[in-house]
Design a protein around this motif. Structure first.
Motif, PDB file in Angstrom:
ATOM      1  N   ARG A 200       0.836  -1.218   0.000  1.00  0.00           N
ATOM      2  CA  ARG A 200       0.000   0.000   0.000  1.00  0.00           C
ATOM      3  C   ARG A 200       0.862   1.255   0.000  1.00  0.00           C
ATOM      4  N   GLU A 201       2.184   1.099   0.185  1.00  0.00           N
ATOM      5  CA  GLU A 201       3.024   2.268   0.458  1.00  0.00           C
ATOM      6  C   GLU A 201       4.158   2.482  -0.545  1.00  0.00           C
ATOM      7  N   HIS A 202       4.132   1.743  -1.656  1.00  0.00           N
ATOM      8  CA  HIS A 202       5.190   1.948  -2.654  1.00  0.00           C
ATOM      9  C   HIS A 202       5.083   3.357  -3.231  1.00  0.00           C
ATOM     10  N   SER A 203       6.207   4.028  -3.351  1.00  0.00           N
ATOM     11  CA  SER A 203       6.212   5.394  -3.872  1.00  0.00           C
ATOM     12  C   SER A 203       6.068   5.413  -5.391  1.00  0.00           C
ATOM     13  N   GLY A 204       5.279   6.368  -5.882  1.00  0.00           N
ATOM     14  CA  GLY A 204       5.195   6.586  -7.322  1.00  0.00           C
ATOM     15  C   GLY A 204       6.348   7.442  -7.839  1.00  0.00           C
ATOM     16  N   SER A 205       7.074   8.105  -6.936  1.00  0.00           N
ATOM     17  CA  SER A 205       8.116   9.052  -7.346  1.00  0.00           C
ATOM     18  C   SER A 205       9.486   8.412  -7.507  1.00  0.00           C
ATOM     19  N   LEU A 206       9.763   7.451  -6.649  1.00  0.00           N
ATOM     20  CA  LEU A 206      11.095   6.837  -6.697  1.00  0.00           C
ATOM     21  C   LEU A 206      11.030   5.443  -6.097  1.00  0.00           C
ATOM     22  N   THR A 207      12.020   4.627  -6.423  1.00  0.00           N
ATOM     23  CA  THR A 207      12.109   3.270  -5.886  1.00  0.00           C
ATOM     24  C   THR A 207      13.498   3.076  -5.290  1.00  0.00           C
ATOM     25  N   ALA A 208      13.548   2.623  -4.043  1.00  0.00           N
ATOM     26  CA  ALA A 208      14.841   2.334  -3.402  1.00  0.00           C
ATOM     27  C   ALA A 208      15.108   0.839  -3.525  1.00  0.00           C
ATOM     28  N   VAL A 209      16.326   0.513  -3.946  1.00  0.00           N
ATOM     29  CA  VAL A 209      16.702  -0.881  -4.212  1.00  0.00           C
ATOM     30  C   VAL A 209      17.767  -1.315  -3.204  1.00  0.00           C
ATOM     31  N   LEU A 210      17.489  -2.436  -2.539  1.00  0.00           N
ATOM     32  CA  LEU A 210      18.395  -2.965  -1.529  1.00  0.00           C
ATOM     33  C   LEU A 210      19.372  -3.937  -2.190  1.00  0.00           C
ATOM     34  N   LEU A 211      20.658  -3.795  -1.858  1.00  0.00           N
ATOM     35  CA  LEU A 211      21.655  -4.711  -2.429  1.00  0.00           C
ATOM     36  C   LEU A 211      21.961  -5.846  -1.452  1.00  0.00           C
ATOM     37  N   PRO A 212      22.478  -6.979  -1.953  1.00  0.00           N
ATOM     38  CA  PRO A 212      22.914  -8.028  -1.028  1.00  0.00           C
ATOM     39  C   PRO A 212      23.981  -7.456  -0.090  1.00  0.00           C
ATOM     40  N   ASP A 213      24.067  -8.007   1.136  1.00  0.00           N
ATOM     41  CA  ASP A 213      24.928  -7.474   2.198  1.00  0.00           C
ATOM     42  C   ASP A 213      26.364  -7.152   1.788  1.00  0.00           C
ATOM     43  N   ASP A 214      26.962  -8.024   0.986  1.00  0.00           N
ATOM     44  CA  ASP A 214      28.387  -7.841   0.685  1.00  0.00           C
ATOM     45  C   ASP A 214      28.626  -6.979  -0.556  1.00  0.00           C
ATOM     46  N   HIS A 215      27.630  -6.198  -0.974  1.00  0.00           N
ATOM     47  CA  HIS A 215      27.839  -5.314  -2.122  1.00  0.00           C
ATOM     48  C   HIS A 215      27.536  -3.873  -1.741  1.00  0.00           C
ATOM     49  N   ASP A 216      28.312  -2.960  -2.357  1.00  0.00           N
ATOM     50  CA  ASP A 216      28.270  -1.552  -1.973  1.00  0.00           C
ATOM     51  C   ASP A 216      27.470  -0.764  -3.024  1.00  0.00           C
ATOM     52  N   ALA A 217      26.337  -0.220  -2.588  1.00  0.00           N
ATOM     53  CA  ALA A 217      25.464   0.500  -3.524  1.00  0.00           C
ATOM     54  C   ALA A 217      26.161   1.743  -4.091  1.00  0.00           C
ATOM     55  N   ASP A 218      27.067   2.334  -3.308  1.00  0.00           N
ATOM     56  CA  ASP A 218      27.757   3.534  -3.799  1.00  0.00           C
ATOM     57  C   ASP A 218      28.722   3.195  -4.939  1.00  0.00           C
ATOM     58  N   GLU A 219      29.212   1.956  -4.935  1.00  0.00           N
ATOM     59  CA  GLU A 219      30.087   1.521  -6.017  1.00  0.00           C
ATOM     60  C   GLU A 219      29.248   1.392  -7.314  1.00  0.00           C
ATOM     61  N   VAL A 220      28.054   0.856  -7.192  1.00  0.00           N
ATOM     62  CA  VAL A 220      27.148   0.770  -8.355  1.00  0.00           C
ATOM     63  C   VAL A 220      26.847   2.185  -8.852  1.00  0.00           C
ATOM     64  N   ARG A 221      26.562   3.092  -7.924  1.00  0.00           N
ATOM     65  CA  ARG A 221      26.239   4.474  -8.303  1.00  0.00           C
ATOM     66  C   ARG A 221      27.419   5.128  -9.010  1.00  0.00           C
ATOM     67  N   ARG A 222      28.615   4.873  -8.492  1.00  0.00           N
ATOM     68  CA  ARG A 222      29.820   5.480  -9.086  1.00  0.00           C
ATOM     69  C   ARG A 222      30.002   4.986 -10.529  1.00  0.00           C
ATOM     70  N   ILE A 223      29.845   3.688 -10.736  1.00  0.00           N
ATOM     71  CA  ILE A 223      30.034   3.107 -12.070  1.00  0.00           C
ATOM     72  C   ILE A 223      28.971   3.653 -13.035  1.00  0.00           C
ATOM     73  N   VAL A 224      27.725   3.712 -12.586  1.00  0.00           N
ATOM     74  CA  VAL A 224      26.644   4.192 -13.462  1.00  0.00           C
ATOM     75  C   VAL A 224      26.879   5.660 -13.842  1.00  0.00           C
ATOM     76  N   LEU A 225      27.380   6.428 -12.877  1.00  0.00           N
ATOM     77  CA  LEU A 225      27.652   7.847 -13.172  1.00  0.00           C
ATOM     78  C   LEU A 225      28.806   7.966 -14.171  1.00  0.00           C
ATOM     79  N   GLU A 226      29.877   7.217 -13.926  1.00  0.00           N
ATOM     80  CA  GLU A 226      31.057   7.338 -14.805  1.00  0.00           C
ATOM     81  C   GLU A 226      30.795   6.791 -16.201  1.00  0.00           C
TER      82      GLU A 226
END
Ligand SMILES: Cc1ncc(COP(=O)(O)O)c(C=O)c1O
Length: 289
Positions: A200-226
């Motif tokens: 009932r509470e999923h946002s229409g504006s944005l979606t937050a994605v959880l990564l498996p414990d041993d992975h760093d979301a900021d590393e994914v963000r850095r690669i996607v940006l570069e």
């Protein structure tokens, strides 16, 4: 912010994966027999987690408790993107800004104020000046504003409102819901988890994605940006490095979403996150249906 204004704040803790809990609000308000709470403050769409709180149900809980507190709601990342009913839900003060669903740069903020809140402001003793509603209302009645208005942004606002009107608000909200659903289909297609746990509470504006414990979301963000020149939202505070956020609000269509999800999928693969590469395909199927 309230504390820095010298107010006593009672924070109702949550787990960051659900919205504000109407039952918890009802419980606190019912226990407040001395009627010491002056206001209940809720964020409609929590931009840091992609969870949309059920504001109408919070109002109903306040009414059921028979408590006179004002209801103050932040709609910064929902106004013009997610259905919101200031009058129908009995909200006393709605706060919004120009920088999200209204598709403008930051710089304008808006208050919608109930008669009850206006009356409360008359007796309020906290110091205020720029956001004192009384001089604003007096000047507005003559077609003016008491301070220097951000005129360029107001021209932009006029155009943004025309765009929303041309599409029609119900269509705008439906478009955001549809893009949010397609994004969740992509996340499931990757075998990852959406942070928000309540359907009932999923946002229409944005979606937050959880990564498996041993992975760093900021590393994914850095690669996607570069690699793809696309900036994804970071996890904040206790969610730092654990989630990334995909924004799908404002001036956005099926192809911009498809491109966004393609960039995320490629970035996840490049970052070595063990995903199934069926996310984009699942999203396209949802968009075509
Ligand atoms: C839900 C929400 N509230 C408030 C704000 C604005 O906060 P600030 O002006 O401190 O950046 C934002 C971000 O724009 C937001 O997403």
């Amino acid at each position: 912010m309230a504390r820095s204004l010298g107010l006593d704040v009672d924070v109702v803790p949550g787990d960051w994966r659900h919205g504000a809990d109407p039952d918890a609000a009802a419980e606190r308000l019912s226990a407040d027999t001395g009627r010491t709470y002056k206001a209940v403050c809720v964020v409609h769409n929590e931009t840091s987690t992609g969870v949309t709180s059920r504001v109408g149900e919070i109002r109903a809980a306040m009414d059921a408790a028979g408590h006179p507190a004002l209801l103050l709601v932040d709609t910064i990342s929902s106004l013009g993107s997610i259905d919101y009913r200031h009058d129908e839900w009995g909200v006393d003060v709605t706060v919004a800004g120009s920088q999200k669903g209204l598709m403008l740069p930051p710089g304008l903020s808006f208050n919608a104020v109930s008669d009850k809140a206006l009356a409360a402001a008359q007796d309020a003793r906290l110091p205020k000046s720029y956001w004192d509603w009384q001089p604003i209302l007096e000047a507005n009645a003559r077609g003016f504003y008491p301070y220097t208005p951000a005129t360029n942004l107001l021209y932009g606002l006029r155009e943004a409102l025309r765009m929303l009107d041309e599409e029609g608000l119900p269509q705008v909200f439906a478009r955001h819901q549809r893009h949010a659903e397609a994004t969740r289909a992509a996340v499931r297609g990757w075998g990852l988890e959406v942070l928000c746990l309540d359907d009932r509470e999923h946002s229409g504006s944005l979606t937050a994605v959880l990564l498996p414990d041993d992975h760093d979301a900021d590393e994914v963000r850095r690669i996607v940006l570069e690699r793809y020149d696309m900036s994804l939202g970071a996890g904040l505070s206790k969610l730092a490095t654990k989630i990334f956020r995909i924004g799908h609000l404002g001036h956005f269509n099926d192809l911009t979403l498809a491109g966004t999800l393609a960039g995320v999928q490629m970035g996840l693969v490049l970052a070595g996150v063990p995903i199934k590469t069926q996310g984009v395909e699942a999203a396209l199927e949802r968009l075509q249906s």
